[in-house]
Every structure is written in C-alpha cells, then in structure tokens.
Design an enzyme around this catalytic site. Structure first.
Site, PDB file in Angstrom:
ATOM      1  N   GLN A 212     -29.119   0.603 -24.391  1.00  0.00           N
ATOM      2  CA  GLN A 212     -27.732   0.767 -24.871  1.00  0.00           C
ATOM      3  C   GLN A 212     -26.718   0.458 -23.762  1.00  0.00           C
ATOM      4  O   GLN A 212     -25.581   0.083 -24.045  1.00  0.00           O
ATOM      5  CB  GLN A 212     -27.507   2.199 -25.372  1.00  0.00           C
ATOM      6  CG  GLN A 212     -28.221   2.533 -26.675  1.00  0.00           C
ATOM      7  CD  GLN A 212     -29.568   3.181 -26.444  1.00  0.00           C
ATOM      8  OE1 GLN A 212     -30.233   2.893 -25.441  1.00  0.00           O
ATOM      9  NE2 GLN A 212     -29.997   4.050 -27.338  1.00  0.00           N
TER      10      GLN A 212
ATOM     11  N   ARG B  71     -31.646  12.180 -37.914  1.00  0.00           N
ATOM     12  CA  ARG B  71     -31.833  12.341 -36.461  1.00  0.00           C
ATOM     13  C   ARG B  71     -31.479  13.798 -36.109  1.00  0.00           C
ATOM     14  O   ARG B  71     -30.478  14.312 -36.598  1.00  0.00           O
ATOM     15  CB  ARG B  71     -30.937  11.365 -35.662  1.00  0.00           C
ATOM     16  CG  ARG B  71     -31.358   9.909 -35.792  1.00  0.00           C
ATOM     17  CD  ARG B  71     -30.605   9.028 -34.797  1.00  0.00           C
ATOM     18  NE  ARG B  71     -31.192   9.065 -33.463  1.00  0.00           N
ATOM     19  CZ  ARG B  71     -30.627   8.508 -32.393  1.00  0.00           C
ATOM     20  NH1 ARG B  71     -29.460   7.891 -32.501  1.00  0.00           N
ATOM     21  NH2 ARG B  71     -31.215   8.562 -31.217  1.00  0.00           N
TER      22      ARG B  71
ATOM     23  N   ASP C 173     -24.501  14.498 -26.676  1.00  0.00           N
ATOM     24  CA  ASP C 173     -24.953  14.607 -28.070  1.00  0.00           C
ATOM     25  C   ASP C 173     -24.846  16.026 -28.615  1.00  0.00           C
ATOM     26  O   ASP C 173     -24.735  16.225 -29.820  1.00  0.00           O
ATOM     27  CB  ASP C 173     -26.385  14.100 -28.214  1.00  0.00           C
ATOM     28  CG  ASP C 173     -26.412  12.587 -28.153  1.00  0.00           C
ATOM     29  OD1 ASP C 173     -26.427  12.041 -27.037  1.00  0.00           O
ATOM     30  OD2 ASP C 173     -26.348  11.963 -29.227  1.00  0.00           O
TER      31      ASP C 173
ATOM     32  N   ASN D 262     -28.010  14.630 -23.683  1.00  0.00           N
ATOM     33  CA  ASN D 262     -27.486  13.264 -23.751  1.00  0.00           C
ATOM     34  C   ASN D 262     -28.677  12.329 -23.565  1.00  0.00           C
ATOM     35  O   ASN D 262     -29.810  12.770 -23.347  1.00  0.00           O
ATOM     36  CB  ASN D 262     -26.396  13.040 -22.691  1.00  0.00           C
ATOM     37  CG  ASN D 262     -25.651  11.724 -22.908  1.00  0.00           C
ATOM     38  OD1 ASN D 262     -25.199  11.436 -24.005  1.00  0.00           O
ATOM     39  ND2 ASN D 262     -25.554  10.900 -21.880  1.00  0.00           N
ATOM     40  N   LYS D 263     -28.424  11.047 -23.631  1.00  0.00           N
ATOM     41  CA  LYS D 263     -29.490  10.040 -23.558  1.00  0.00           C
ATOM     42  C   LYS D 263     -30.463  10.315 -22.418  1.00  0.00           C
ATOM     43  O   LYS D 263     -30.060  10.671 -21.316  1.00  0.00           O
ATOM     44  CB  LYS D 263     -28.839   8.654 -23.405  1.00  0.00           C
ATOM     45  CG  LYS D 263     -29.787   7.484 -23.281  1.00  0.00           C
ATOM     46  CD  LYS D 263     -30.811   7.406 -24.385  1.00  0.00           C
ATOM     47  CE  LYS D 263     -30.229   7.366 -25.772  1.00  0.00           C
ATOM     48  NZ  LYS D 263     -31.243   7.627 -26.839  1.00  0.00           N
TER      49      LYS D 263
ATOM     50  N   ARG E 156     -25.231   4.334 -34.114  1.00  0.00           N
ATOM     51  CA  ARG E 156     -25.773   5.323 -33.189  1.00  0.00           C
ATOM     52  C   ARG E 156     -24.649   5.837 -32.315  1.00  0.00           C
ATOM     53  O   ARG E 156     -23.544   5.325 -32.340  1.00  0.00           O
ATOM     54  CB  ARG E 156     -26.951   4.777 -32.354  1.00  0.00           C
ATOM     55  CG  ARG E 156     -26.938   3.350 -31.977  1.00  0.00           C
ATOM     56  CD  ARG E 156     -26.164   2.886 -30.764  1.00  0.00           C
ATOM     57  NE  ARG E 156     -26.046   3.814 -29.690  1.00  0.00           N
ATOM     58  CZ  ARG E 156     -24.961   3.950 -28.972  1.00  0.00           C
ATOM     59  NH1 ARG E 156     -23.869   3.216 -29.235  1.00  0.00           N
ATOM     60  NH2 ARG E 156     -24.877   4.807 -27.988  1.00  0.00           N
ATOM     61  N   GLY E 157     -24.992   6.884 -31.529  1.00  0.00           N
ATOM     62  CA  GLY E 157     -23.958   7.574 -30.766  1.00  0.00           C
ATOM     63  C   GLY E 157     -23.501   8.760 -31.608  1.00  0.00           C
ATOM     64  O   GLY E 157     -23.248   8.609 -32.819  1.00  0.00           O
ATOM     65  N   ALA E 158     -23.416   9.934 -30.968  1.00  0.00           N
ATOM     66  CA  ALA E 158     -23.222  11.173 -31.723  1.00  0.00           C
ATOM     67  C   ALA E 158     -22.024  11.141 -32.693  1.00  0.00           C
ATOM     68  O   ALA E 158     -22.187  11.374 -33.900  1.00  0.00           O
ATOM     69  CB  ALA E 158     -23.105  12.348 -30.747  1.00  0.00           C
TER      70      ALA E 158
HETATM   71  O1  MRU Z   1     -29.810   7.218 -29.147  1.00  0.00           O
HETATM   72  P1  MRU Z   1     -28.341   6.971 -29.113  1.00  0.00           P
HETATM   73  O2  MRU Z   1     -27.974   5.580 -28.763  1.00  0.00           O
HETATM   74  O3  MRU Z   1     -27.670   7.454 -30.392  1.00  0.00           O
HETATM   75  O4  MRU Z   1     -27.812   7.906 -27.950  1.00  0.00           O
HETATM   76  C1  MRU Z   1     -26.441   7.927 -27.668  1.00  0.00           C
HETATM   77  C2  MRU Z   1     -26.071   8.784 -26.517  1.00  0.00           C
HETATM   78  O5  MRU Z   1     -26.890   9.428 -25.900  1.00  0.00           O
HETATM   79  C3  MRU Z   1     -24.610   8.899 -26.192  1.00  0.00           C
HETATM   80  O6  MRU Z   1     -24.402   9.063 -24.837  1.00  0.00           O
HETATM   81  C4  MRU Z   1     -24.024  10.101 -26.941  1.00  0.00           C
HETATM   82  O7  MRU Z   1     -24.348  10.038 -28.304  1.00  0.00           O
HETATM   83  C5  MRU Z   1     -22.558  10.217 -26.786  1.00  0.00           C
HETATM   84  S1  MRU Z   1     -21.717   8.918 -27.623  1.00  0.00           S
HETATM   85  C6  MRU Z   1     -20.058   9.191 -27.497  1.00  0.00           C
END
Ligand code: MRU
Length: 336
Positions: free
Chosen positions: A187, A85, A228, A238-239, A44-46
């Site tokens: 997270q 996603r 994201d 973002n999250k 996970r994470g963009a």
């Molecule tokens: O749902 P997730 O854990 O994939 O969400 C991640 C985030 O929101 C991060 O802040 C974002 O992807 C940036 S990661 C460098």
C-alpha cells in the site's frame, strides 16, 4: 483525489488492487458485491471501509424496501457487511450509525442515503481539521516517514496521516516524505507514492526494512501513520509493521504520531489486547506479482495489522486537536 462515489443508485469504487498502473472503477448495485470488494482490498483503509459500508446499506435498502421482511433483511445485510474485515472499527461504527438512522427514518431509502452521504462528507471534514492540527507538529523542512496508505484513497478523501502531510506541504514545511513499501500488499509504494506524486509532494519509496537505517542516518524528523482502531488507553492497531516503526522511532528519538478521526476510537476496549487482528491468506506472502517466492512447504505468518503500545506514541492527531499523554485521560475527555 477520491476513491468512492455514489452515482445513479450505484456505488463506484476505484479498484485499489490495480493501482498505480490502472485506474479502474468497479460498479456495485448490490451490497453483496461490496463485501468481497472490502475483503479483497478493492476499497481499503479504515475510514473508507466505513464510508463504503454506509453506501452498501443504501444498496440493500433499495433492494429490500417494500418487502414485509425489510427490517430483517437490512439487519442481515449489516451482519454480512460486518463480517467482511474485523480490525478497523470504522466499519462497525458506520453500520451502527446506519442502523440507528434506519430506526429513526423507518427505513426511508432517501433518508438512509442522506446518512451515508453525511458519513462520507464528515469524514473529509474531519481529515481537513486533522490536517490543520497535525501540521502544527511538523517542523520546517521536515522529512516525514509514513507507513501503508492513510491518504485520500483510505478515507472519504484528503486522508488522515497524508492529510497532515498535505496540510504541512501547503505550508511549505515538507522537504521529503519517506513511504515504507508496506509488505505484503505494498500500500505504501503502490498507493501512498501514487497519491503524493499526483499532488507534487516529494516522495521516496523504501522497503520496510530500510526505515532503521534512514533513522540511524538522521534522515527522519517525524513519523506519522494512520490507525485502524484505538483502544481507551491509546494502544492502537495499524498496518503490520507499524509497531516495529514505533520501536525504531523511540530508539532513535524520533517523534511518532498517529492521525485518526473520532470514528476510529473504540473506548469500549480498555487496551490493545482486545483488538481483533485480521489474519490473511498465506499466498499474499509466498507469492509476489503472481510468482511463487517461497517454498510451498513453508508455513506462513500473515497478520494484516499489529498493535502499538501507547507509551511509544508522542501524540494522537484528531479532528479535535492533538492529544498528548496521559492518553487514557485525554481520549476520554475528548471522545468519552
Ligand atoms: O489493510 P488496509 O490497507 O486496509 O490497511 C490500512 C491501514 O492500516 C491504514 O493505515 C489505516 O486503515 C488508516 S487509513 C486512514
């Protein structure tokens, strides 16, 4: 620290759903198992989703190479991966890049692997550059608040927001990192605190609702979060909870930055209203560590991301430098 490896024609993913208690790697030899892994947040994470999708295309190439319908199979694989996603644009960016590479190398699996490795390597390089630029906006003895996990685990390595924190820490500038727990999937407490503890960077975990009182007490000098997808005017997803933090930071006069590589910028979307926000299963909210914590009859609201309007941003930290307002003009100048 790394969470994605390519080894012996297989994709290895550190299972982030099990951290921080267990370090378990999952092994993927078919792109079809990478899709549920992305959905379940094993990876996970963009930027990390983009890197994993690049390698997943290589798994598909190894599987379908030599068949008469090879190009069609590859297109189908990319379509299925794209449906995993919806919010992080890095996924679509990486799949487009792999599609272009496929055309250029006429489907040579070895050349596709080189492209996937380049996506991975370049992501780490961008994060390091971003870290150097970002460290310049960090004051001495900084108390920095971050949300979710935008670290090595969320990227090819090193991290975006945590890359800035890592670079600032190596310059002796970081007094404390406040990591929002990040409900519902934690997270912040599970992953960000894990990374920072491993690196010996001081970290305090608080629940998301505690950020306001920290700021009111004058304990936060700077907020840095990941991203994201950023639209052409600087609005960004973002999250979930990031928007609330931005409002809090604005109210308390705390500088608020997002850190992102160019692969996260989506100039095809004029503003944040065009960003698709992923809605996730209700049991992520109604259950905690396998236990039900809300009445079964209650409805659930569980968007995975929110959109922060650009006017709440102090600056955008990128691998090409720190962008200041007007974001529309300056994003187009650097990434147009
Ligand atoms: O749902 P997730 O854990 O994939 O969400 C991640 C985030 O929101 C991060 O802040 C974002 O992807 C940036 S990661 C460098």
């Amino acid at each position: 620290m790394e969470a994605i490896r390519w080894q012996d024609n297989a994709l290895l993913l550190l299972d982030q759903t099990k951290l921080p208690l267990e370090e378990v790697w999952t092994r993927h030899t078919s792109y079809t198992t990478v899709i549920p892994a992305i959905r379940a947040l094993v990876v996970r994470g963009a930027p990390a989703i983009g890197v994993a999708a690049g390698y997943a295309c290589c798994l598909a190439a190894l599987e379908f190479h030599g068949r008469p319908d090879y190009p069609q199979r590859m297109e189908q694989a990319r379509r299925e991966l794209a449906a995993s996603r919806p919010t992080a644009v890095n996924l679509f960016w990486a799949l487009d890049r792999m599609a272009r590479a496929f055309d250029a190398c006429v489907g040579d699996p070895g050349a596709l692997l080189e492209e996937a490795k380049a996506i991975h390597r370049e992501d780490i390089e961008m994060n390091k550059a971003m870290g150097e630029f970002g460290a310049e906006v960090v004051p001495p003895n900084a108390r920095i608040l971050t949300h979710c996990n935008a670290g090595a685990l969320a990227t090819g390595g090193y991290g975006t927001a945590l890359g800035v924190i890592r670079a600032a820490h190596s310059q002796g500038k970081v007094a404390m990192v406040y990591a929002d727990e990040t409900r519902p999937l934690l997270q912040g407490s599970r992953l960000t605190a894990y990374e920072l503890v491993k690196d010996g960077i001081p970290v305090t975990v608080q629940t998301d609702g505690m950020a306001a009182s920290l700021m009111a007490a004058g304990q936060v000098d700077l907020v840095v979060v990941g991203c994201d997808r950023m639209a052409a005017n600087g609005d960004f997803a973002n999250k979930i909870g990031t928007y609330g933090l931005a409002v809090l930071a604005h109210y308390h006069g705390v500088p608020f930055y997002t850190a992102l590589p160019s692969s996260t910028v989506d100039l095809s979307i004029p503003d944040g209203s065009g960003i698709v926000i992923e809605q996730r299963a209700g049991d992520e909210v109604t259950h905690f560590a396998g236990h039900q914590v809300a009445p079964a009859e209650a409805a659930v609201y569980n968007p995975a991301f929110d959109v922060t309007p650009h006017h709440l941003l102090t600056g955008v930290i990128t691998e090409k430098g720190v962008i200041r307002p007007p974001f529309q003009v300056n994003l187009a100048r650097l990434f147009g």
